[in-house]
Design a protein around this motif. Structure first.
Motif, PDB file in Angstrom:
ATOM      1  N   LEU A  45      66.946  91.388  72.825  1.00 34.84           N
ATOM      2  CA  LEU A  45      67.009  92.688  73.486  1.00 34.84           C
ATOM      3  C   LEU A  45      65.663  93.408  73.527  1.00 34.84           C
ATOM      4  CD1 LEU A  45      70.304  94.059  71.894  1.00 34.84           C
ATOM      5  CD2 LEU A  45      70.058  92.915  74.097  1.00 34.84           C
ATOM      6  N   LYS A  46      64.666  92.905  72.798  1.00 28.72           N
ATOM      7  CA  LYS A  46      63.439  93.687  72.610  1.00 28.72           C
ATOM      8  C   LYS A  46      62.629  93.868  73.887  1.00 28.72           C
ATOM      9  CE  LYS A  46      60.621  89.718  71.150  1.00 28.72           C
ATOM     10  NZ  LYS A  46      59.860  89.139  70.024  1.00 28.72           N
ATOM     11  N   ASN A  47      62.830  93.007  74.890  1.00 25.45           N
ATOM     12  CA  ASN A  47      62.068  93.135  76.134  1.00 25.45           C
ATOM     13  C   ASN A  47      62.843  93.839  77.234  1.00 25.45           C
ATOM     14  OD1 ASN A  47      59.791  91.909  75.108  1.00 25.45           O
ATOM     15  ND2 ASN A  47      60.339  89.870  75.837  1.00 25.45           N
ATOM     16  N   PHE A  48      63.968  94.459  76.889  1.00 20.78           N
ATOM     17  CA  PHE A  48      64.733  95.168  77.911  1.00 20.78           C
ATOM     18  C   PHE A  48      64.012  96.465  78.273  1.00 20.78           C
ATOM     19  CE2 PHE A  48      67.944  97.951  79.652  1.00 20.78           C
ATOM     20  CZ  PHE A  48      68.705  97.096  80.433  1.00 20.78           C
ATOM     21  N   PRO A  49      63.689  96.682  79.550  1.00 19.83           N
ATOM     22  CA  PRO A  49      62.920  97.870  79.940  1.00 19.83           C
ATOM     23  C   PRO A  49      63.795  99.097  80.144  1.00 19.83           C
ATOM     24  CG  PRO A  49      63.258  96.487  81.859  1.00 19.83           C
ATOM     25  CD  PRO A  49      63.902  95.766  80.695  1.00 19.83           C
ATOM     26  N   GLY A  50      64.501  99.502  79.118  1.00 19.74           N
ATOM     27  CA  GLY A  50      65.379 100.661  79.195  1.00 19.74           C
ATOM     28  C   GLY A  50      65.324 101.443  77.903  1.00 19.74           C
ATOM     29  N   ALA A  51      65.927 102.642  77.914  1.00 27.67           N
ATOM     30  CA  ALA A  51      65.859 103.520  76.752  1.00 27.67           C
ATOM     31  C   ALA A  51      67.164 103.601  75.989  1.00 27.67           C
ATOM     32  CB  ALA A  51      65.436 104.930  77.194  1.00 27.67           C
ATOM     33  N   THR A 142      57.170 100.595  85.716  1.00 31.98           N
ATOM     34  CA  THR A 142      57.478 101.751  86.541  1.00 31.98           C
ATOM     35  C   THR A 142      58.942 101.721  86.940  1.00 31.98           C
ATOM     36  OG1 THR A 142      56.933 102.925  88.604  1.00 31.98           O
ATOM     37  CG2 THR A 142      56.768 100.516  88.628  1.00 31.98           C
ATOM     38  N   SER A 143      59.542 102.909  87.017  1.00 32.77           N
ATOM     39  CA  SER A 143      60.943 103.048  87.416  1.00 32.77           C
ATOM     40  C   SER A 143      61.024 103.900  88.676  1.00 32.77           C
ATOM     41  CB  SER A 143      61.772 103.710  86.304  1.00 32.77           C
ATOM     42  OG  SER A 143      61.775 102.922  85.144  1.00 32.77           O
ATOM     43  N   SER A 144      61.977 103.567  89.532  1.00 34.48           N
ATOM     44  CA  SER A 144      62.181 104.344  90.750  1.00 34.48           C
ATOM     45  C   SER A 144      63.675 104.533  90.986  1.00 34.48           C
ATOM     46  CB  SER A 144      61.548 103.640  91.952  1.00 34.48           C
ATOM     47  OG  SER A 144      62.170 102.401  92.202  1.00 34.48           O
ATOM     48  N   LEU A 145      64.015 105.687  91.518  1.00 41.34           N
ATOM     49  CA  LEU A 145      65.400 106.025  91.813  1.00 41.34           C
ATOM     50  C   LEU A 145      65.472 106.502  93.253  1.00 41.34           C
ATOM     51  CD1 LEU A 145      68.298 106.408  90.756  1.00 41.34           C
ATOM     52  CD2 LEU A 145      67.671 108.754  90.189  1.00 41.34           C
ATOM     53  N   LYS A 146      66.251 105.827  94.066  1.00 36.75           N
ATOM     54  CA  LYS A 146      66.375 106.156  95.482  1.00 36.75           C
ATOM     55  C   LYS A 146      67.376 107.282  95.668  1.00 36.75           C
ATOM     56  CE  LYS A 146      67.163 104.013  99.992  1.00 36.75           C
ATOM     57  NZ  LYS A 146      67.541 102.759 100.702  1.00 36.75           N
ATOM     58  N   ARG A 147      66.935 108.308  96.402  1.00 33.41           N
ATOM     59  CA  ARG A 147      67.786 109.450  96.699  1.00 33.41           C
ATOM     60  C   ARG A 147      67.745 109.713  98.195  1.00 33.41           C
ATOM     61  NH1 ARG A 147      69.014 112.812  92.521  1.00 33.41           N
ATOM     62  NH2 ARG A 147      68.813 114.672  93.809  1.00 33.41           N
ATOM     63  N   ASP A 152      62.353 109.018  93.471  1.00 31.95           N
ATOM     64  CA  ASP A 152      61.735 109.531  92.260  1.00 31.95           C
ATOM     65  C   ASP A 152      61.051 108.361  91.557  1.00 31.95           C
ATOM     66  OD1 ASP A 152      62.529 112.135  92.575  1.00 31.95           O
ATOM     67  OD2 ASP A 152      64.416 111.861  91.502  1.00 31.95           O
ATOM     68  N   HIS A 153      59.911 108.640  90.965  1.00 30.92           N
ATOM     69  CA  HIS A 153      59.168 107.592  90.256  1.00 30.92           C
ATOM     70  C   HIS A 153      58.804 108.077  88.856  1.00 30.92           C
ATOM     71  CE1 HIS A 153      58.531 105.010  93.807  1.00 30.92           C
ATOM     72  NE2 HIS A 153      58.404 106.153  94.469  1.00 30.92           N
ATOM     73  N   SER A 154      58.757 107.140  87.938  1.00 30.14           N
ATOM     74  CA  SER A 154      58.291 107.457  86.586  1.00 30.14           C
ATOM     75  C   SER A 154      57.680 106.203  85.984  1.00 30.14           C
ATOM     76  CB  SER A 154      59.445 107.939  85.702  1.00 30.14           C
ATOM     77  OG  SER A 154      60.322 106.867  85.398  1.00 30.14           O
ATOM     78  N   THR A 155      56.867 106.409  84.958  1.00 34.84           N
ATOM     79  CA  THR A 155      56.255 105.282  84.269  1.00 34.84           C
ATOM     80  C   THR A 155      57.034 104.958  83.006  1.00 34.84           C
ATOM     81  OG1 THR A 155      54.761 106.757  83.065  1.00 34.84           O
ATOM     82  CG2 THR A 155      53.970 105.822  85.153  1.00 34.84           C
ATOM     83  N   ALA A 660      71.365 104.291  89.859  1.00 34.73           N
ATOM     84  CA  ALA A 660      70.754 103.545  88.768  1.00 34.73           C
ATOM     85  C   ALA A 660      69.316 103.243  89.152  1.00 34.73           C
ATOM     86  CB  ALA A 660      71.508 102.248  88.495  1.00 34.73           C
ATOM     87  N   SER A 661      68.383 103.571  88.283  1.00 31.97           N
ATOM     88  CA  SER A 661      66.971 103.367  88.591  1.00 31.97           C
ATOM     89  C   SER A 661      66.595 101.899  88.459  1.00 31.97           C
ATOM     90  CB  SER A 661      66.106 104.217  87.653  1.00 31.97           C
ATOM     91  OG  SER A 661      66.334 103.858  86.302  1.00 31.97           O
ATOM     92  N   LYS A 662      65.678 101.475  89.309  1.00 38.18           N
ATOM     93  CA  LYS A 662      65.144 100.119  89.261  1.00 38.18           C
ATOM     94  C   LYS A 662      63.817 100.144  88.499  1.00 38.18           C
ATOM     95  CE  LYS A 662      67.244  98.640  93.612  1.00 38.18           C
ATOM     96  NZ  LYS A 662      67.021  98.048  94.950  1.00 38.18           N
ATOM     97  N   THR A 663      63.654  99.167  87.604  1.00 36.83           N
ATOM     98  CA  THR A 663      62.472  99.132  86.752  1.00 36.83           C
ATOM     99  C   THR A 663      61.833  97.754  86.808  1.00 36.83           C
ATOM    100  OG1 THR A 663      63.468 100.748  85.241  1.00 36.83           O
ATOM    101  CG2 THR A 663      61.600  99.491  84.418  1.00 36.83           C
ATOM    102  N   ILE A 664      60.510  97.723  86.938  1.00 35.72           N
ATOM    103  CA  ILE A 664      59.732  96.489  86.885  1.00 35.72           C
ATOM    104  C   ILE A 664      58.605  96.710  85.883  1.00 35.72           C
ATOM    105  CG2 ILE A 664      58.274  94.883  88.163  1.00 35.72           C
ATOM    106  CD1 ILE A 664      59.809  95.560  90.665  1.00 35.72           C
ATOM    107  N   GLY A 665      58.403  95.741  84.989  1.00 35.05           N
ATOM    108  CA  GLY A 665      57.385  95.938  83.978  1.00 35.05           C
ATOM    109  C   GLY A 665      56.824  94.642  83.430  1.00 35.05           C
TER     110      GLY A 665
END
Length: 672
Positions: A45-51, A142-147, A152-155, A660-665
């Protein structure tokens, strides 16, 4: 169509054995339970890009309802002790996660409030006899959420470093982590969290071990301003938490078979959740209304847990017996301070003097619980295994005292030993069943019990308005291992309990206790398709259905639509590939035929329509390379670099409001 086809192919070809492993866990000798349904290793689970830990578990645990995680909260046990929140726990400090959907849940007594099951987390500890070593993990993306109005974007940033060393008698481990991520809670919920962890172990004699563990995790979060038109509305959220806990334990085994383990733990959670809203009430004059809601909560918990056990064998070591007595003391104190105010001004916040309306509410509560468990486990010739016992909880809040009794039993029969000893294709074949009860003299609001979450719908153990004085849970199923490569398990489960609900009526509202039944079925499996030296592939699948039935008729409530028909089939599929130094891991989750309602205005009023919604999601993807062959010298032990993603591909049907935000890292894992 092309996107849907690609997603379906990826999902149908995925599964992973580590998410559904039936093997005994690292914590097989844990105080409470040693027969989990599913085990997940923390390393996976350690590489899951979520909080959120719950996001990491989507699709991996058969029976964990991904549709109603807030309403169907699981009970978290960390190293034997119930934690009301796990924000102070770093994902990098998890050794493994063991999941119990049914089984001996009643053994946790009043501390197990949820039919969603128990998640038992074993943390990493210091290790004896090891040289000084270090590990480093980083995740950037980076994460993005389509509205509807754009994106919306965040790092994403996550860093973790750990140091450890051990001698023959002393071991220590220290770790620090920083996380900045966006969670899918309310639009974007940004969290900045710093975590510290320390663990010490000391064994003065071969039969005794002492240990100390501490965790500290302050966090801050906020979301950007939400804007709506007609009239203009702006809302901003701010969240601040301080989480810390510390524990001390002592383990002693002075005689063969005799062992005692005692743990002391202190837990504290202090949080602020603030909401600020601005709305225009007089557009011509420019008048605005300003509202603020400020919530401060303070939770403190102290636990003493002690297990005295004795193991012995009979009849030429063929009958194995373990008898144990468990004592637990729990003390909880909580205080909630809620303040709200409304202002009106045409010059902004600076022009406001006194509020037009204020509201202050302060709620304090405290409770103590004394628990005693008698437990007996017997294994007969590896053919029949029985585990039974009874728990008594004495609960006190103020001047009110209540007693609970929770008898339970679990048994499994090995058909392999009974009838299939000579069948080499069958490695193991078990049928099992369990039953447990909660009995009480007075109904108890478990939201106030020490160690339990302080929000959500109250669970009641007992409903004397309908003449019942107990709730119960049961499950029956089978597990099989074939060709030493394939495992498959399935069960049916049911929980009969009660819900305490506030039901609005005209005028006012009523408080009532309603019978509720949770039942369902689940199937989980995994297979080592290839396990050669160069190429490995293991895969798994789980499918389940959780149903909830509330007896609204007993409260005189009639509904035109049956809410009990909304249970959806849920599924999870995972996969692990490895070839040479390359690795590929995927995790997907889905649900089908979820009943959703849509409200539309018409010329004659409001029309409500129902549709069956489907959702398929590629929840996690990791493609990595291990540079072990490129490493030289003794400094580097390992270096792995991976491209990671979550929510990369999604397919929705009749589910317009789900976000649900999409994240690539990029994930980097190194050991020195």
């Amino acid at each position: 169509m092309k996107k849907t086809l690609l997603l379906s192919v990826a999902m149908l070809s995925t599964a992973i054995a580590f998410a559904q492993s039936p093997a005994q866990p690292f914590s097989s000798q844990n105080i409470w339970n040693d027969r989990p349904d599913v085990i997940i290793k923390g390393e996976e689970l350690k590489n899951f890009p979520g909080a959120e830990l719950t996001e990491m578990l989507y699709g991996r645990l058969p029976g964990l309802d991904q549709l109603n995680l807030k309403a169907l909260t699981v009970t978290f046990i960390v190293d034997g002790v119930v934690w009301p929140a796990i924000d102070a726990l770093s994902i990098h400090n998890i050794e493994e996660i063991a999941y119990y959907r049914g089984g001996l849940n009643s053994k946790f007594g009043v501390q197990n409030t949820s039919p969603g099951g128990v998640i038992y987390i074993t943390t990493k500890t210091a290790t004896f006899k090891q040289p000084l070593n270090a590990s480093f993990n980083a995740l950037l993306g980076t994460s993005s959420l389509k509205r509807s109005e754009g994106k919306d974007h965040s790092t994403l940033q996550s860093y973790q470093a750990a140091l450890a060393q051990g001698t023959d008698k002393f071991g220590w481990r220290a770790a620090a982590a920083y996380n900045r991520n966006a969670r899918n809670l309310a639009r974007f919920d940004f969290m900045n969290q710093f975590q510290l962890n320390a663990d010490l172990r000391f064994t003065p004699w071969s039969w005794m071990e002492l240990g100390v563990n501490a965790n500290y995790a302050p966090a801050k979060g906020d979301s950007p301003v939400d804007k709506q038109t007609g009239p203009t509305l702006e809302t901003k959220f701010k969240n601040k938490q301080n989480n810390w806990n510390g524990s001390f334990y002592i383990k002693a085994a002075p005689l063969k078979g005799l062992a005692n383990e005692m743990r002391f733990q202190k837990n504290s959670i202090v949080s602020d959740f603030d909401t600020y809203t601005v709305s225009e009430t007089g557009l011509s004059e420019g008048t605005r209304s300003y509202h603020e809601n400020l919530l401060n909560s303070n939770y403190r918990n102290f636990t003493i847990l002690d297990e005295l056990s004795y193991r012995f064998n009979l009849h030429e070591e063929q009958i194995k017996v373990k008898a144990s007595a468990i004592f637990q003391y729990n003390e909880m104190k909580s205080k909630g301070d809620f303040r709200s105010a409304s202002y009106r001004s045409n010059t902004g916040w600076s022009g406001i003097s006194d509020p037009e309306m204020t509201n202050v509410q302060v709620i304090e509560m405290g409770a103590r619980t004394y628990s005693l468990v008698g437990d007996l486990s017997v294994d007969f010739y590896s053919l029949l295994s029985v585990k039974t016992g009874v728990r008594r909880d004495s609960y006190t809040q103020g001047n009110i005292g209540r007693a609970f009794y929770a008898p339970y039993v679990y048994a499994d029969l090995s058909l392999k030993q009974l009838m299939l000893k000579d069948v080499k294709a069958v490695s193991d074949f078990l049928i099992f069943g369990s039953y447990g009860q909660y009995r009480s003299e007075i109904p108890l609001d478990l939201n106030t019990v020490a160690g339990i979450t302080l929000n959500g719908t109250a669970m009641m153990n007992g409903n004397f308005g309908t003449g019942s004085d107990k709730s119960n849970m049961k499950s029956f199923g089978a597990k099989a291992a074939l060709f030493d490569r394939i495992t498959i398990g399935g069960d049916w489960y049911q929980n009969n309990n009660y819900l305490a609900m506030f039901i609005p009526v005209t005028p006012g509202s009523i408080y009532t206790v309603l019978p509720v039944k949770y039942d369902g079925w689940r199937i989980w499996s995994n297979a080592d398709v290839f396990r050669g030296a160069a190429f490995k592939w293991n895969m798994g699948l789980n499918v389940f259905k959780n149903k909830t039935k509330i007896d609204l008729a007993s409260a005189g409530i009639k509904l035109e639509n049956d809410p009990n028909a909304s249970a959806a089939i849920q599924a999870g599929m995972q996969q692990n590939f490895s070839y040479a130094n390359f690795s590929l891991s995927m995790n997907g989750n889905a649900y089908f035929d979820r009943l959703v309602f849509k409200t539309e205005r018409t010329n004659t009023g409001v029309r409500v329509s129902a549709n069956k919604a489907d959702f398929i999601n590629l929840n996690y993807l990791s493609f990595g390379y291990n540079f072990k062959e490129q490493l030289t010298g003794k400094t580097w032990k390992s270096l792995n670099v991976s491209l990671v993603a979550r929510n990369l591909l999604q397919k929705k049907k009749h589910l317009e409001d789900y976000q649900a935000s999409k994240t690539i890292g990029l994930a980097i894992n190194a050991a020195f």
